[in-house]
Scaffold this active site. Sequence first.
Site, short mmCIF file in Angstrom:
data_model
loop_
_atom_site.label_atom_id
_atom_site.label_comp_id
_atom_site.label_asym_id
_atom_site.label_seq_id
_atom_site.Cartn_x
_atom_site.Cartn_y
_atom_site.Cartn_z
N HIS A 115 172.64 42.38 13.46
CA HIS A 115 172.30 40.97 13.61
C HIS A 115 173.50 40.03 13.71
O HIS A 115 173.34 38.84 13.97
CB HIS A 115 171.37 40.54 12.45
CG HIS A 115 170.28 39.60 12.87
ND1 HIS A 115 169.18 39.30 12.08
CD2 HIS A 115 170.13 38.86 14.01
CE1 HIS A 115 168.41 38.44 12.72
NE2 HIS A 115 168.96 38.15 13.88
N ASP A 138 163.19 37.39 9.41
CA ASP A 138 164.09 38.32 8.72
C ASP A 138 163.68 38.45 7.25
O ASP A 138 163.11 37.52 6.67
CB ASP A 138 165.52 37.73 8.77
CG ASP A 138 166.62 38.79 8.72
OD1 ASP A 138 166.48 39.76 7.95
OD2 ASP A 138 167.62 38.61 9.44
N HIS A 140 166.14 38.83 5.29
CA HIS A 140 167.40 38.30 4.76
C HIS A 140 167.72 36.95 5.40
O HIS A 140 167.27 36.67 6.52
CB HIS A 140 168.54 39.28 5.06
CG HIS A 140 168.26 40.68 4.67
ND1 HIS A 140 167.71 41.59 5.56
CD2 HIS A 140 168.39 41.33 3.49
CE1 HIS A 140 167.54 42.76 4.94
NE2 HIS A 140 167.93 42.63 3.68
N ASP A 142 170.94 35.95 6.10
CA ASP A 142 172.09 36.14 7.00
C ASP A 142 172.94 34.88 7.14
O ASP A 142 173.44 34.55 8.21
CB ASP A 142 171.61 36.61 8.40
CG ASP A 142 171.02 38.02 8.35
OD1 ASP A 142 171.12 38.68 7.30
OD2 ASP A 142 170.46 38.46 9.38
N HIS A 155 176.92 41.06 9.65
CA HIS A 155 175.49 40.88 10.02
C HIS A 155 174.74 40.09 8.94
O HIS A 155 173.64 39.60 9.22
CB HIS A 155 174.79 42.22 10.31
CG HIS A 155 174.39 43.02 9.10
ND1 HIS A 155 173.34 43.92 9.12
CD2 HIS A 155 174.90 43.07 7.85
CE1 HIS A 155 173.22 44.48 7.92
NE2 HIS A 155 174.15 43.99 7.14
N ASP A 248 164.73 40.03 13.37
CA ASP A 248 165.30 41.22 12.72
C ASP A 248 164.12 42.11 12.35
O ASP A 248 163.21 41.68 11.63
CB ASP A 248 166.05 40.76 11.46
CG ASP A 248 166.75 41.89 10.72
OD1 ASP A 248 166.26 43.03 10.76
OD2 ASP A 248 167.79 41.61 10.07
N ASP A 250 163.74 44.24 10.30
CA ASP A 250 163.51 44.45 8.86
C ASP A 250 162.66 43.34 8.23
O ASP A 250 162.31 43.41 7.04
CB ASP A 250 164.82 44.69 8.08
CG ASP A 250 165.71 43.45 7.92
OD1 ASP A 250 165.20 42.31 7.90
OD2 ASP A 250 166.93 43.64 7.76
N GLU A 293 168.53 45.16 14.77
CA GLU A 293 168.54 46.06 13.60
C GLU A 293 167.61 47.27 13.70
O GLU A 293 167.29 47.88 12.67
CB GLU A 293 168.28 45.28 12.30
CG GLU A 293 169.31 44.16 12.01
CD GLU A 293 170.65 44.66 11.46
OE1 GLU A 293 170.77 45.87 11.15
OE2 GLU A 293 171.58 43.83 11.35
N1 ARG Z 1 172.64 39.69 2.25
C1 ARG Z 1 173.19 41.00 2.46
C2 ARG Z 1 174.64 40.90 2.96
O1 ARG Z 1 175.18 39.84 3.04
C3 ARG Z 1 172.33 41.80 3.41
C4 ARG Z 1 172.30 41.27 4.82
C5 ARG Z 1 171.40 42.08 5.72
N2 ARG Z 1 171.42 41.57 7.07
C6 ARG Z 1 170.82 42.11 8.11
N3 ARG Z 1 171.01 41.55 9.29
N4 ARG Z 1 170.05 43.19 8.02
O2 ARG Z 1 175.23 41.89 3.28
MN MN Z 2 169.11 39.93 9.95
MN MN Z 3 167.49 41.60 7.74
#
Ligand code: ARG
Ligand code: MN
Ligand code: MN
Length: 334
Positions: A115, A138, A140, A142, A155, A248, A250, A293
Amino acid sequence: KTVAIVGCPFSGGQSKLGVDKGPIHLVQAGLINEIEELGWRVVFDGHHQFEDISTPPDGIQVNGTSDAAVNTALDASIARLRSPLLVAQVCESVASAVQAHAEMGHLPVTLGGDHSLAMGTISGTLRAYDQACVIWIDAHADINTIHSTDSGNIHGMPLSFLLKLNPPAPSPDSVLAKFDWVSHLPAERLVYIGLRDVDRGEKEILKKHSIKAFSMHEVDRYGIGKVVEMALDHVNPQRDRPIHLSFDVDALDPSVAPSTGTPVRGGLTFREGHYICEAIHQTGLLVAFDLMEVNPTLADAESVRQTVTVGCSLVRSALGKSSICCRVCCQRGC
Ligand code: ARG
Ligand code: MN
Ligand code: MN
Ligand code: MN
């Protein structure tokens, strides 16, 4: 109406191998044909070619740390970033590709890849449509800054660069200067849906900048139909701004999309994920879509097949698959 597929086999924004195989698997699963069957012309010039990671060209360090002295807190933060120069360079070339397609009136569909690429795709969109808004789907947020990131994985940080939340580069040869090309997305033109794993520092950032987020709690409380409407009311009150949808995989529950690097329980159902894409399609304002992702090397063959299939299916929904036009409800013949 033309879709431009931007295949981005890139994994440098995080540490797990295999997410760079996402675009190849999605295309091999028949995505291009499926989009054509929806009535789109599809341009696909093969997967984006990135500079070789193993032999970076002279003057380009994969890590920003090789010979930089760590003197200040800023240096220390920069030193913890994973492959910042590589990510910056790759994303800049993705931005140009997306921009070029968008300026030709094509709808860029970017297949990731991790991402961090969204720094590139969204910058490309903003160069072509300066009033664009972003809907970010998402688990998350990000949005870690170079100071708040625990993992150093970029990411988990693309939105901090797009919102210009990181400190300015102290000098032109600083690693941070390599991100100066990133376009600026105003905080009020970002909205999230699906969040459930937000770092403590990220929560502070969301609060400080009044960034609108619909977590899974709100999805449960209001239902996905109402959440999408509220999200649009926030970033697009007049329904006149072009929309960049960054998805994303996820965001979906791991039972629906297991093959991804950072799965989190309690995610969107199959239908909730598709509903978002359908509803954004129906606005008629979608100008760019990211599917990120998908990691076809994680989990067993059946899980991979399931994840790739659902990924293709989300793209189809965003491109109008479910507009079964009755010519009564909307009269548009869509
Ligand atoms: N917040 C966590 C980090 O800063 C997880 C980020 C996950 N991001 C994603 N694009 N899947 O590493
Ligand atoms: Mn993401
Ligand atoms: Mn994510
Ligand atoms: Mn209709």
